[in-house]
Design a protein around this motif. Structure first.
Motif, PDB file in Angstrom:
ATOM      1  N   GLY A 153       0.729  -1.159   0.100  1.00  0.00           N
ATOM      2  CA  GLY A 153      -0.018   0.086   0.071  1.00  0.00           C
ATOM      3  C   GLY A 153       0.806   1.233   0.178  1.00  0.00           C
ATOM      4  O   GLY A 153       0.234   2.519   0.359  1.00  0.00           O
ATOM      5  N   LYS A 154       2.113   1.222  -0.447  1.00  0.00           N
ATOM      6  CA  LYS A 154       3.005   2.256  -0.371  1.00  0.00           C
ATOM      7  C   LYS A 154       2.502   3.758  -1.209  1.00  0.00           C
ATOM      8  O   LYS A 154       2.276   4.506  -0.742  1.00  0.00           O
ATOM      9  CB  LYS A 154       4.487   2.054  -0.951  1.00  0.00           C
ATOM     10  N   THR A 155       1.801   3.365  -2.343  1.00  0.00           N
ATOM     11  CA  THR A 155       1.206   4.020  -3.159  1.00  0.00           C
ATOM     12  C   THR A 155      -0.091   4.680  -2.839  1.00  0.00           C
ATOM     13  O   THR A 155      -0.282   5.896  -2.559  1.00  0.00           O
ATOM     14  CB  THR A 155       1.072   3.732  -4.705  1.00  0.00           C
ATOM     15  N   THR A 156      -1.062   3.719  -2.367  1.00  0.00           N
ATOM     16  CA  THR A 156      -2.335   3.985  -1.831  1.00  0.00           C
ATOM     17  C   THR A 156      -2.166   4.939  -0.362  1.00  0.00           C
ATOM     18  O   THR A 156      -2.958   6.004  -0.448  1.00  0.00           O
ATOM     19  CB  THR A 156      -2.891   2.755  -1.660  1.00  0.00           C
ATOM     20  N   ALA A 194      -0.405  -2.826   7.848  1.00  0.00           N
ATOM     21  CA  ALA A 194      -1.009  -2.485   6.575  1.00  0.00           C
ATOM     22  C   ALA A 194      -2.290  -3.373   6.107  1.00  0.00           C
ATOM     23  O   ALA A 194      -2.639  -3.224   5.148  1.00  0.00           O
ATOM     24  CB  ALA A 194       0.052  -2.670   5.636  1.00  0.00           C
ATOM     25  N   GLN A 248      -4.919  -2.908   7.945  1.00  0.00           N
ATOM     26  CA  GLN A 248      -6.070  -2.008   8.472  1.00  0.00           C
ATOM     27  C   GLN A 248      -6.479  -1.542   6.970  1.00  0.00           C
ATOM     28  O   GLN A 248      -5.969  -1.333   6.221  1.00  0.00           O
ATOM     29  CB  GLN A 248      -5.585  -0.865   9.263  1.00  0.00           C
TER      30      GLN A 248
HETATM   31  P1  ADP Z   1       2.390  -0.684  -3.330  1.00  0.00           P
HETATM   32  O1  ADP Z   1       2.556   0.821  -3.966  1.00  0.00           O
HETATM   33  O2  ADP Z   1       2.981  -0.918  -2.091  1.00  0.00           O
HETATM   34  O3  ADP Z   1       2.801  -1.675  -4.430  1.00  0.00           O
HETATM   35  P2  ADP Z   1      -0.420  -0.094  -3.821  1.00  0.00           P
HETATM   36  O4  ADP Z   1      -0.776   1.098  -3.087  1.00  0.00           O
HETATM   37  O5  ADP Z   1      -0.233  -0.084  -5.314  1.00  0.00           O
HETATM   38  O6  ADP Z   1       0.892  -0.869  -3.208  1.00  0.00           O
HETATM   39  O7  ADP Z   1      -1.469  -1.467  -3.376  1.00  0.00           O
HETATM   40  C1  ADP Z   1      -1.524  -2.489  -3.953  1.00  0.00           C
HETATM   41  C2  ADP Z   1      -3.173  -2.849  -4.139  1.00  0.00           C
HETATM   42  O8  ADP Z   1      -3.665  -2.983  -2.860  1.00  0.00           O
HETATM   43  C3  ADP Z   1      -4.149  -1.783  -4.709  1.00  0.00           C
HETATM   44  O9  ADP Z   1      -4.923  -2.396  -5.467  1.00  0.00           O
HETATM   45  C4  ADP Z   1      -4.537  -1.128  -3.653  1.00  0.00           C
HETATM   46  O10 ADP Z   1      -5.813  -0.354  -3.637  1.00  0.00           O
HETATM   47  C5  ADP Z   1      -4.768  -2.054  -2.681  1.00  0.00           C
HETATM   48  N1  ADP Z   1      -4.357  -1.672  -1.057  1.00  0.00           N
HETATM   49  C6  ADP Z   1      -3.671  -0.936  -0.763  1.00  0.00           C
HETATM   50  N2  ADP Z   1      -3.638  -0.663   0.687  1.00  0.00           N
HETATM   51  C7  ADP Z   1      -4.845  -1.116   1.011  1.00  0.00           C
HETATM   52  C8  ADP Z   1      -5.235  -1.249   2.402  1.00  0.00           C
HETATM   53  N3  ADP Z   1      -4.850  -0.708   3.394  1.00  0.00           N
HETATM   54  N4  ADP Z   1      -6.666  -2.296   2.330  1.00  0.00           N
HETATM   55  C9  ADP Z   1      -6.964  -2.704   1.275  1.00  0.00           C
HETATM   56  N5  ADP Z   1      -6.230  -2.692   0.113  1.00  0.00           N
HETATM   57  C10 ADP Z   1      -5.320  -1.851  -0.182  1.00  0.00           C
END
Ligand code: ADP
Ligand code: MG
Length: 174
Positions: free
Chosen positions: A14-17, A153, A155
């Motif tokens: 979830g680093k980007t999200t 992460a 949550q």
């Molecule tokens: P990273 O940048 O770390 O690879 P992303 O932010 O791209 O991760 O997230 C990967 C996937 O997981 C995306 O589809 C995102 O919507 C989902 N996601 C991220 N954080 C959460 C969370 N806390 N709960 C549920 N889904 C999440």
């Protein structure tokens, strides 16, 4: 001066999200080292790895980390950023480092549901769940030693953001 906040962890944590949501909550800028790399090279991670190999990709990743580092910025880092000691030291010295920790099964589920995950090179060619399990086994100690704070992460995103704000004592009265 507000130090940069680095988010570290394996793909799918979830680093980007979380980074985007956290930057909005704080009124900080947001940067993503993978995205910076794509912009500066005009190529995807997969293309760089295919044409130049992993070592060259890792060197470019270190350059990206330095390029995006700025005050009042939340920085989402590539999952392998912690592999290089120079990157670990740089992040700890220049900002606050947060590990978004989630089990490999959760990471694999998220990546399988994400279409662009298919564009990322796998390290082994094996099923994603096995690969994420191996990656966490290899890297968990590096994420742990690099991070100033570890957050859960699994949550909901709003909760992850709140926990980070609390860790950093940046929570705002609401
Ligand atoms: P990273 O940048 O770390 O690879 P992303 O932010 O791209 O991760 O997230 C990967 C996937 O997981 C995306 O589809 C995102 O919507 C989902 N996601 C991220 N954080 C959460 C969370 N806390 N709960 C549920 N889904 C999440
Ligand atoms: Mg990302």
């Amino acid at each position: 001066m507000s130090l940069p906040i680095y988010l570290i962890g394996a793909r799918g944590c979830g680093k980007t999200t979380i980074g985007q949501a956290l930057s909005q909550a704080l009124g900080y800028a947001f940067s993503d080292t993978d995205h910076n790399l794509q912009l500066t090279t005009q190529r995807t991670v997969a293309e760089i790895v295919a044409t130049e190999g992993w070592d060259s990709f890792r060197a470019r990743e270190t350059e990206s980390l330095r390029a995006v580092t700025a005050p009042a910025t939340v920085i989402a880092t590539g999952g392998g950023m912690v592999l290089a000691e120079v990157n670990r030291r740089f992040m700890r010295e220049h900002g606050q480092v947060i590990w978004l920790n989630a089990p490999s099964t959760v990471l694999a589920d998220r990546l399988e549901r994400q279409p662009e995950a298919a564009q990322r090179p796998t390290l082994t060619g094996r099923p994603i769940a096995e690969e994420m399990s191996d990656i966490l086994r290899e890297r968990a100690h590096l994420y742990r030693q690099t991070a100033h704070h570890e957050v859960n992460a699994m949550q909901a995103p709003e909760q992850v953001v709140d926990q980070i704000l609390q860790c950093l004592s940046l929570a705002r009265a609401s």
